[in-house]
Design an enzyme around this catalytic site. Structure first.
Site, PDB file in Angstrom:
ATOM      1  N   LYS A 199       0.827  -1.206   0.000  1.00 43.33           N
ATOM      2  CA  LYS A 199       0.000   0.000   0.000  1.00 43.33           C
ATOM      3  C   LYS A 199       0.861   1.255   0.000  1.00 43.33           C
ATOM      4  O   LYS A 199       0.535   2.249  -0.665  1.00 43.33           O
ATOM      5  CB  LYS A 199      -0.929  -0.003   1.216  1.00 43.33           C
ATOM      6  CG  LYS A 199      -1.883   1.201   1.251  1.00 43.33           C
ATOM      7  CD  LYS A 199      -2.840   1.198   0.078  1.00 43.33           C
ATOM      8  CE  LYS A 199      -3.677   2.483   0.004  1.00 43.33           C
ATOM      9  NZ  LYS A 199      -4.486   2.734   1.186  1.00 43.33           N
ATOM     10  N   LYS A 268       0.864  11.859   4.923  1.00 48.98           N
ATOM     11  CA  LYS A 268       1.254  10.809   5.864  1.00 48.98           C
ATOM     12  C   LYS A 268       1.775   9.580   5.128  1.00 48.98           C
ATOM     13  O   LYS A 268       2.816   9.019   5.468  1.00 48.98           O
ATOM     14  CB  LYS A 268       0.054  10.455   6.749  1.00 48.98           C
ATOM     15  CG  LYS A 268       0.335   9.392   7.800  1.00 48.98           C
ATOM     16  CD  LYS A 268      -0.079   7.992   7.380  1.00 48.98           C
ATOM     17  CE  LYS A 268      -1.579   7.847   7.254  1.00 48.98           C
ATOM     18  NZ  LYS A 268      -1.962   6.429   6.960  1.00 48.98           N
TER      19      LYS A 268
END
Length: 323
Positions: A199, A268
Site C-alpha cells: 500500500k 502521511k
C-alpha cells in the site's frame, strides 16, 4: 484511497455480488466488529450490515455511531463488549500509532480478544507496527492481517474496495467471508507487513502520478491542446494511470475536489514511503522529489483539503477553484 494494482495470480477470493455472508460454512460465527467508524470504517460497517452480517461498531464520535446505527449497525458499549461478540474485528484508524494504542495500550484489544479471533487492520500503517501487533495477538491465540484498502469512502460504501493483504493463509481463510462482503478484489501479498509495504508503494506512485499528470496537462494546455482531449489521448496510450483515468476526470478538471481522501492522509502515506526508503538505505531520487513536493504543498494546501488539490500547485489557472 488510490487504487492498488491487481496481481491476478495472487488474488484470493472473488466478487461477492449479492451473496450474503455465509460464515458458518467457514467454521466461524457471523459477527464482525468494526473499530473506527469514520468515512471508511463507517461505510465498511454499513456495507457488511447490508449484506446480512451481524456488525458491532465502536468509535469515540457519537455522530459517527449514530450514522451507522441508523443503517443497522449495533454500537458496542466499550472495547471489551465488542471483542466478546466478534469473530472478526476490523480496524479502520488514521495512523499506525492509533493501531498500537487500540491494540496494545492499557486494557487494549490484545487483552480482550477471544482465542481464534481474526483482527483485520485496514489502516495504512507501517510493516513494523503490523508485525509487532501480530506477535502480541499470536500470544493470546488470535490472528492478525494487515489489509490496507483502496477505493475511498465510495468504494467502502459500495463494497468495491481493493485490499492488499499481509498475513498467513490460514488467518485469511478464516476472515475471507467478511473480506468478500467488504471488497471486490483481494490480493494476498505475503506475510504480515507485506500488505502495508504494497500500500505504501501504491500510494507513493499515486502521489507522483498526480503531479506528473498535472504537469503534462499544463504543458499540453499551454501548447493549445484541451485538457479533456489530452487525457483521452493519454488514456489510450502507455502514459495512462489512475490519475489520468480516474482522479483528473472525476475530481480535478471539474474542480470538485471531493474524493474523500485528504492532503493530510496522502502526506502521511508519502512520509511512510520516505521512512521505509531511508530504513532500507536506498537512493531513489524521484521518490525523494515526490516527497519534497508533497511536504512543500503544506504551505498553500491545508491537511483537510482533498488530496487531488495537489494539482493546483502546478497551475492555479487550470486547476484552481477560483472565486
Amino acid at each position: 484511497m488510490p487504487g492498488a494494482s491487481h496481481t491476478r495470480s495472487q488474488e484470493v477470493g472473488h466478487r461477492v455480488g449479492h451473496r450474503q455472508f455465509e460464515a458458518e460454512e467457514q467454521g466461524m460465527g457471523r459477527q464482525v466488529g468494526v473499530i473506527g467508524l469514520g468515512n471508511m470504517g463507517g461505510n465498511m460497517a454499513i456495507t457488511l450490515a447490508r449484506k446480512g452480517v451481524v456488525v458491532t461498531g465502536l468509535d469515540p464520535s457519537s455522530a459517527a455511531c449514530e450514522r451507522v446505527a441508523a443503517q443497522g449497525v449495533a454500537i458496542a458499549g466499550d472495547l471489551a463488549a465488542l471483542a466478546a461478540s466478534s469473530d472478526v474485528i476490523v480496524l479502520s484508524l488514521p495512523k499506525a500509532e492509533h493501531v498500537e494504542a487500540v491494540c496494545l495500550g492499557e486494557a487494549g484489544l490484545v487483552s480482550r480478544v477471544r482465542p481464534g479471533t481474526v483482527v483485520v487492520d485496514t489502516t495504512t500503517s507501517t510493516p513494523e507496527t503490523s508485525r509487532r501487533v501480530a506477535a502480541a495477538f499470536a500470544e493470546v491465540g488470535a490472528d492478525f492481517l494487515d489489509a490496507p484498502v483502496s477505493g475511498g469512502p465510495a468504494g467502502a460504501a459500495a463494497g468495491t474496495m481493493t485490499m492488499v493483504i499481509g498475513g498467513s493463509e490460514a488467518a485469511l481463510a478464516k476472515a475471507l467471508p467478511a473480506l468478500e462482503a467488504m471488497s471486490a478484489t483481494r490480493v494476498h501479498i505475503g506475510a504480515v507487513g507485506a500488505g502495508n509495504i504494497a500500500k505504501i508503494a501504491n500510494n507513493l506512485l499515486a502521489a507522483a502520478h498526480l503531479i506528473t499528470t498535472a504537469e503534462a496537462v499544463t504543458m499540453a494546455a499551454r501548447a493549445g491542446v484541451a485538457p479533456e482531449k489530452l487525457l483521452e489521448g493519454i488514456n489510450a496510450g502507455s502514459g495512462r494511470s489512475a490519475a489520468s483515468q480516474g482522479m483528473f476526470p472525476t475530481w480535478v478538471l471539474n474542480k470538485a475536489y471531493d474524493s474523500g481522501f485528504t492532503m493530510g492522509l496522502m502526506r502521511k502515506d508519502v512520509g511512510l514511503a520516505q521512512q521505509l526508503i531511508a530504513e532500507l538505505g536506498l537512493d531513489l531520487p524521484l521518490a525523494a522529489a515526490t516527497a519534497q513536493a508533497w511536504k512543500a504543498s503544506a504551505e498553500t494546501l491545508a491537511d483537510g483539503e482533498d488530496f487531488c488539490a495537489i494539482a493546483r500547485r502546478t497551475s492555479e489557472d487550470l486547476f484552481g477553484k477560483g472565486e
